[in-house]
Design a protein around this motif. Structure first.
Motif, short mmCIF file in Angstrom:
data_model
loop_
_atom_site.label_atom_id
_atom_site.label_comp_id
_atom_site.label_asym_id
_atom_site.label_seq_id
_atom_site.Cartn_x
_atom_site.Cartn_y
_atom_site.Cartn_z
N ALA A 150 -2.55 5.99 -0.75
CA ALA A 150 -3.69 5.11 -0.52
C ALA A 150 -3.99 5.00 0.97
O ALA A 150 -5.16 5.01 1.38
N ALA A 151 -2.96 4.88 1.79
CA ALA A 151 -3.15 4.80 3.24
C ALA A 151 -3.76 6.09 3.78
O ALA A 151 -4.63 6.06 4.66
N MET A 172 0.84 -1.17 0.00
CA MET A 172 0.00 0.00 0.00
C MET A 172 0.89 1.23 0.00
O MET A 172 1.88 1.29 0.71
N THR A 173 0.51 2.22 -0.80
CA THR A 173 1.29 3.45 -0.86
C THR A 173 0.84 4.42 0.23
O THR A 173 -0.21 4.26 0.84
#
Length: 72
Positions: free
Chosen positions: A5-6, A1-2
């Motif tokens: 995105a987080a 997860m980037t």
């Protein structure tokens, strides 16, 4: 997860949580919803968000570019 995105996941979760708390517990929780919204607007204008610093220190990486960071 980037990191990006987080960040979206955290913001969405906190908005939903604070809405539920405002509805079921006490209306003052809606101020927390407003705080999250203000922080998102500030982040859009300045490009800086305190949570991104925390997420990067936790080991999450930024977006991966296929042809380099400038998109060429």
């Amino acid at each position: 997860m980037t990191v990006e995105a987080a960040l979206r996941a955290f913001a969405g979760a906190f908005v939903l949580l604070s809405l539920a708390l405002g509805y079921f517990v006490h209306p003052y929780w809606f101020f927390f919803t407003a705080f999250v919204g203000i922080n998102l607007l500030q982040s859009a204008v300045t490009g800086w968000c305190p949570l991104m610093v925390i997420l990067r220190k936790a080991g999450l990486q930024g977006r991966r570019h296929e042809n380099g960071p400038d998109g060429r």
